[in-house]
Design a protein around this motif. Structure first.
Motif, PDB file in Angstrom:
ATOM      1  N   VAL A   8      34.732  25.218  -1.164  1.00  0.00           N
ATOM      2  CA  VAL A   8      36.725  24.222  -0.137  1.00  0.00           C
ATOM      3  C   VAL A   8      37.402  24.375   0.284  1.00  0.00           C
ATOM      4  N   SER A   9      37.156  25.463   1.184  1.00  0.00           N
ATOM      5  CA  SER A   9      38.231  25.939   2.137  1.00  0.00           C
ATOM      6  C   SER A   9      39.091  25.491   2.800  1.00  0.00           C
ATOM      7  N   GLU A  10      38.548  24.686   3.542  1.00  0.00           N
ATOM      8  CA  GLU A  10      38.711  23.717   4.943  1.00  0.00           C
ATOM      9  C   GLU A  10      39.593  22.578   3.988  1.00  0.00           C
ATOM     10  N   ARG A  11      39.742  22.168   2.724  1.00  0.00           N
ATOM     11  CA  ARG A  11      40.113  21.150   3.013  1.00  0.00           C
ATOM     12  C   ARG A  11      41.408  21.179   2.854  1.00  0.00           C
ATOM     13  N   SER A  12      42.603  20.282   2.177  1.00  0.00           N
ATOM     14  CA  SER A  12      43.607  20.324   2.569  1.00  0.00           C
ATOM     15  C   SER A  12      43.820  20.090   0.675  1.00  0.00           C
ATOM     16  N   ASP A  15      44.194  17.089  -0.414  1.00  0.00           N
ATOM     17  CA  ASP A  15      42.657  16.667  -1.099  1.00  0.00           C
ATOM     18  C   ASP A  15      42.285  17.256  -2.051  1.00  0.00           C
ATOM     19  N   LEU A  16      42.491  19.019  -2.395  1.00  0.00           N
ATOM     20  CA  LEU A  16      41.639  19.252  -3.484  1.00  0.00           C
ATOM     21  C   LEU A  16      42.350  19.463  -4.780  1.00  0.00           C
ATOM     22  N   SER A  18      43.539  15.720  -5.331  1.00  0.00           N
ATOM     23  CA  SER A  18      43.318  15.121  -5.788  1.00  0.00           C
ATOM     24  C   SER A  18      42.163  15.178  -7.251  1.00  0.00           C
ATOM     25  N   SER A 258      40.409  20.215 -11.205  1.00  0.00           N
ATOM     26  CA  SER A 258      40.773  19.582  -9.874  1.00  0.00           C
ATOM     27  C   SER A 258      39.744  21.360  -9.075  1.00  0.00           C
ATOM     28  N   ASP A 259      39.925  20.211  -7.941  1.00  0.00           N
ATOM     29  CA  ASP A 259      38.723  21.779  -6.999  1.00  0.00           C
ATOM     30  C   ASP A 259      39.712  22.735  -7.020  1.00  0.00           C
TER      31      ASP A 259
END
Length: 277
Positions: A8-12, A15-16, A18, A258-259
């Protein structure tokens, strides 16, 4: 063997954090830590099932959180020590919310008594709630979680009693929490191939309604047996100048659910204000 955990490194960051669209079950959620945990999960966007023996309290908490955060919040009565009751709660979550993505094993009891006067029933009940309850909740959640979902997580609310003994009279409680911490590790190994992460959160003493009542009852029992117990205000060797609050613990559970914590499984996070340093 495939382990379906995304990078998930590219997610904001937003977003992580949420939980929008995810389905969360929290046990022992009518008050105290459970309600605080449910509140933070709801704020992050999760739809909820609040589980508690106190059906009326769980219903009121669900109504409050649903209205405050604009999520779907339901409640049901369940006994975490009974297989059929836990399975029914899990089935209710699937039927009403469409599935289970997050399961928080928070329900627990905090009895204490000198070992020489501790009745068998106290030992058995403590392990039934604090250890068997974690096993049953985790098993029934895992059976209903999907590796194709947004991310399946089981969070066990343990205690610093899972790593230390703070004061006398805690044989049953400490034993049950050591069991829950060990179970967290083993469950993580068993469930990783299914795409399910398992994390523990270990608070030090937090002055909730249930904890205060249990501590006072234990102190009275100890006094009757001639054993000195510490007062409530020194039950935590805090390094931050205060005891933790329910929301302090809820924020750590939110991180675990969460992520943001995607790379973690099998760990237990010490939410202890430095008590165990």
């Amino acid at each position: 063997m495939s382990f379906p955990f995304a990078d998930v490194s590219e997610r904001s960051l937003i977003d992580l954090l949420s939980l929008a669209g995810r389905r969360a079950v929290v046990t022992g959620a009518a008050q105290g830590l459970g309600k605080a945990i449910a509140a933070r999960l709801a704020e992050a966007g999760a739809n909820l099932l609040l589980v508690d023996l106190n059906e009326e309290g769980a219903r009121a908490a669900a109504a409050e959180l649903g209205e405050r955060h604009g999520v779907r919040a339901l409640s049901t009565r369940a006994d975490v020590t009974e297989t059929s009751s836990v399975a029914a709660a899990a089935d209710h979550a699937v039927a009403e919310l469409g599935g289970i993505d997050i399961w928080v094993n928070n329900a627990g009891i905090f009895p204490n008594a000198p070992v020489t006067t501790m009745p068998d029933e106290m030992w058995d009940t403590t392990f039934a709630v604090n250890a068997r309850g974690v096993f049953l909740g985790s098993r029934e959640a895992a059976r209903r979680m999907s590796p194709d979902g947004p991310g399946a997580v089981i969070v066990n609310v343990i205690s610093t009693a899972g790593v230390q003994v703070a004061f006398p009279g805690m044989a049953a409680y400490v034993g049950s929490k050591h069991a829950a911490l060990g179970m967290t590790k083993s469950l993580a190994v068993d469930l990783a191939p299914l795409g399910i992460r398992v994390l523990g959160v270990a608070p030090s003493f937090v002055p909730t309604e249930g904890n205060i009542a249990a501590a006072k009852a234990g102190a009275e029992a100890a006094a009757a047996a001639g054993v000195e117990m510490p007062p409530l205000d020194v039950m935590s060797s805090s390094r931050i100048g205060r005891l933790g609050t329910p929301d302090d613990i809820a924020r750590v559970v939110l991180f675990a659910a969460s992520d943001l914590s995607m790379v973690m499984t099998g760990s237990t996070l010490l939410a202890d204000a430095g008590e165990t340093v």
